[in-house]
Design a protein around this motif. Structure first.
Motif, PDB file in Angstrom:
ATOM      1  N   PRO A 141       0.833  -1.207   0.000  1.00  0.00           N
ATOM      2  CA  PRO A 141       0.000   0.000   0.000  1.00  0.00           C
ATOM      3  C   PRO A 141       0.870   1.262   0.000  1.00  0.00           C
ATOM      4  O   PRO A 141       1.904   1.312   0.672  1.00  0.00           O
ATOM      5  N   LEU A 142       0.424   2.258  -0.742  1.00  0.00           N
ATOM      6  CA  LEU A 142       1.187   3.506  -0.868  1.00  0.00           C
ATOM      7  C   LEU A 142       0.239   4.686  -0.734  1.00  0.00           C
ATOM      8  O   LEU A 142      -0.815   4.727  -1.376  1.00  0.00           O
ATOM      9  N   VAL A 154      -5.183  13.366  -1.565  1.00  0.00           N
ATOM     10  CA  VAL A 154      -4.568  12.289  -0.801  1.00  0.00           C
ATOM     11  C   VAL A 154      -5.149  10.985  -1.349  1.00  0.00           C
ATOM     12  O   VAL A 154      -6.370  10.803  -1.354  1.00  0.00           O
ATOM     13  N   THR A 155      -4.283  10.094  -1.813  1.00  0.00           N
ATOM     14  CA  THR A 155      -4.732   8.885  -2.501  1.00  0.00           C
ATOM     15  C   THR A 155      -4.038   7.661  -1.929  1.00  0.00           C
ATOM     16  O   THR A 155      -2.823   7.669  -1.717  1.00  0.00           O
ATOM     17  N   LEU A 156      -4.812   6.619  -1.694  1.00  0.00           N
ATOM     18  CA  LEU A 156      -4.267   5.342  -1.268  1.00  0.00           C
ATOM     19  C   LEU A 156      -4.252   4.397  -2.454  1.00  0.00           C
ATOM     20  O   LEU A 156      -5.283   4.148  -3.082  1.00  0.00           O
ATOM     21  N   LEU A 157      -3.057   3.886  -2.779  1.00  0.00           N
ATOM     22  CA  LEU A 157      -2.901   2.906  -3.841  1.00  0.00           C
ATOM     23  C   LEU A 157      -2.612   1.535  -3.217  1.00  0.00           C
ATOM     24  O   LEU A 157      -1.768   1.424  -2.329  1.00  0.00           O
ATOM     25  N   ALA A 158      -3.318   0.525  -3.682  1.00  0.00           N
ATOM     26  CA  ALA A 158      -3.056  -0.853  -3.270  1.00  0.00           C
ATOM     27  C   ALA A 158      -2.911  -1.678  -4.536  1.00  0.00           C
ATOM     28  O   ALA A 158      -3.836  -1.713  -5.354  1.00  0.00           O
ATOM     29  N   ASP A 159      -1.748  -2.293  -4.702  1.00  0.00           N
ATOM     30  CA  ASP A 159      -1.426  -2.998  -5.949  1.00  0.00           C
ATOM     31  C   ASP A 159      -1.543  -2.073  -7.150  1.00  0.00           C
ATOM     32  O   ASP A 159      -1.945  -2.494  -8.242  1.00  0.00           O
ATOM     33  N   GLY A 160      -1.231  -0.795  -6.938  1.00  0.00           N
ATOM     34  CA  GLY A 160      -1.250   0.176  -8.016  1.00  0.00           C
ATOM     35  C   GLY A 160      -2.618   0.716  -8.360  1.00  0.00           C
ATOM     36  O   GLY A 160      -2.756   1.537  -9.280  1.00  0.00           O
ATOM     37  N   VAL A 161      -3.660   0.298  -7.641  1.00  0.00           N
ATOM     38  CA  VAL A 161      -5.033   0.708  -7.924  1.00  0.00           C
ATOM     39  C   VAL A 161      -5.528   1.639  -6.820  1.00  0.00           C
ATOM     40  O   VAL A 161      -5.236   1.429  -5.635  1.00  0.00           O
ATOM     41  N   THR A 204      -4.338   1.513   4.950  1.00  0.00           N
ATOM     42  CA  THR A 204      -3.967   2.920   5.147  1.00  0.00           C
ATOM     43  C   THR A 204      -2.891   3.051   6.215  1.00  0.00           C
ATOM     44  O   THR A 204      -1.914   3.803   6.047  1.00  0.00           O
ATOM     45  N   LEU A 205      -3.050   2.342   7.298  1.00  0.00           N
ATOM     46  CA  LEU A 205      -2.049   2.391   8.361  1.00  0.00           C
ATOM     47  C   LEU A 205      -0.704   1.882   7.857  1.00  0.00           C
ATOM     48  O   LEU A 205       0.345   2.483   8.148  1.00  0.00           O
ATOM     49  N   ASP A 206      -0.717   0.779   7.129  1.00  0.00           N
ATOM     50  CA  ASP A 206       0.533   0.253   6.576  1.00  0.00           C
ATOM     51  C   ASP A 206       1.200   1.279   5.662  1.00  0.00           C
ATOM     52  O   ASP A 206       2.423   1.455   5.704  1.00  0.00           O
ATOM     53  N   ALA A 207       0.389   1.956   4.843  1.00  0.00           N
ATOM     54  CA  ALA A 207       0.935   2.940   3.908  1.00  0.00           C
ATOM     55  C   ALA A 207       1.553   4.118   4.651  1.00  0.00           C
ATOM     56  O   ALA A 207       2.634   4.606   4.300  1.00  0.00           O
ATOM     57  N   VAL A 208       0.878   4.594   5.698  1.00  0.00           N
ATOM     58  CA  VAL A 208       1.400   5.728   6.479  1.00  0.00           C
ATOM     59  C   VAL A 208       2.702   5.335   7.163  1.00  0.00           C
ATOM     60  O   VAL A 208       3.687   6.091   7.164  1.00  0.00           O
ATOM     61  N   GLN A 209       2.724   4.157   7.732  1.00  0.00           N
ATOM     62  CA  GLN A 209       3.925   3.716   8.444  1.00  0.00           C
ATOM     63  C   GLN A 209       5.109   3.523   7.490  1.00  0.00           C
ATOM     64  O   GLN A 209       6.262   3.729   7.892  1.00  0.00           O
ATOM     65  N   ARG A 210       4.839   3.135   6.259  1.00  0.00           N
ATOM     66  CA  ARG A 210       5.911   2.967   5.278  1.00  0.00           C
ATOM     67  C   ARG A 210       6.432   4.311   4.784  1.00  0.00           C
ATOM     68  O   ARG A 210       7.550   4.392   4.271  1.00  0.00           O
ATOM     69  N   GLY A 211       5.629   5.348   4.900  1.00  0.00           N
ATOM     70  CA  GLY A 211       6.054   6.672   4.467  1.00  0.00           C
ATOM     71  C   GLY A 211       5.160   7.219   3.381  1.00  0.00           C
ATOM     72  O   GLY A 211       4.678   6.480   2.512  1.00  0.00           O
ATOM     73  N   VAL A 212       4.916   8.517   3.437  1.00  0.00           N
ATOM     74  CA  VAL A 212       4.028   9.199   2.498  1.00  0.00           C
ATOM     75  C   VAL A 212       4.853   9.734   1.334  1.00  0.00           C
ATOM     76  O   VAL A 212       5.909  10.347   1.535  1.00  0.00           O
TER      77      VAL A 212
END
Length: 304
Positions: A141-142, A154-161, A204-212
């Protein structure tokens, strides 16, 4: 007009149009304040104000992520690119779109882009283009934050989607003595907090923890980026040259799509008469173009 050179490999012998199977391509990022374009023939970024002059005064055909003047947008594109494209060419166009622009935005944008006589138009969410420019790892997730002149997404991408997105009609062009940079920081934090609260998964939490991943002109302002890191309690990574990230990502997708064997314009074996009428009656050319753009996270509109 600002012209930004981009890296280019050593050119090989190239057959002239129209006999060359790798036709002209155009990557476009239509912003409220700036419009940026990249063409495969020149391989440099063209950067101009998003403005047109129908009479004695200037008008702004795109406002806060909405095309309010489609003919004006078409005139602007024709002035910018009309003389830079092959006279008899029909380019493949990849166009970035606001993540919440929806069908209405894509329809207006394609109508405006028709002035370039495109063979195929692929649209890609701006966040996906930014992630492509940054060579981000899309297997995880990104979270992409794009702070433009008049719109922040602000956009959440999971597997590029795109799986979740928020936006606010606020950007760096709105900052003045009455609107400090903290307004943008507050808006971004509020959108991310809402996404965290409403996400019943851990994406979303995983994406935030990995970095914005931060893009747009706002990523160049320390008075926005530094407070954002502290407020989110997470690393914030501006993409390189963040103000041109979207068009550079679109250009990378364009080069990949032009190399895809199913994109119109590529050389291919002849088909038997009556073949290729699948995909609900579409011609094989349109169906194959759809296959290509789905692979790269785009949606397409084709002309046969």
């Amino acid at each position: 007009m600002t012209v930004t050179p981009s890296s280019r490999s050593v050119a090989t012998r190239h057959r002239s149009y129209p006999w060359c199977p790798q036709r002209t391509g155009v990557a476009l990022d239509l912003g409220s304040a700036r419009t940026r374009a990249w063409t495969s023939s020149r391989r440099m970024i063209l950067d101009v104000p998003t403005v047109t002059f129908p009479g004695d005064s200037a008008t702004y055909p795109i406002q806060r992520g909405t095309i309010v003047d489609t003919p004006g947008t078409a005139r602007m594109l024709d002035r910018l690119l009309g003389h830079r494209l092959p006279r008899f060419g029909r380019p493949l166009v990849i166009l970035t779109t606001p993540v919440l622009g929806g069908i209405a935005y894509r329809a207006e944008a394609r109508t405006a882009v028709a002035v370039l006589r495109p063979r195929t138009v692929l649209t890609v969410p701006t966040a996906r283009a930014v992630a492509t420019a940054a060579d981000a790892d899309l297997t995880h997730p990104l979270l992409v934050v794009d702070i433009g002149a008049h719109l922040t997404e602000v956009t959440l991408l999971a597997d590029g989607v795109v799986t979740d997105a928020r936006c606010t009609a606020l950007g760096t062009g709105d900052l003045d003595s009455l609107t400090p940079p903290t307004r943008i920081t507050d808006a971004v934090v509020a959108m991310v907090t809402t996404m965290l609260d409403q996400d019943h998964t851990s994406q979303t939490l995983d994406a935030v923890q990995r970095g914005v991943l931060l893009a747009g002109g706002g990523a160049l302002r320390p008075d926005i980026t530094y407070p954002l890191t502290g407020r989110l309690h997470a690393p914030v990574r501006p993409v390189q040259a963040p103000h041109t990230a979207a068009v550079r990502g679109a250009a990378k997708l364009l080069q990949a799509a032009r190399a895809h064997p199913s994109v119109p314009g590529r050389s291919r074996r002849p088909e038997p008469a009556g073949a290729g009428q699948g995909h609900r009656g579409r011609s094989s050319r349109s169906a194959d173009a759809a296959d290509a753009c789905h692979e790269y996270g785009c949606s397409c509109s084709c002309e046969d």
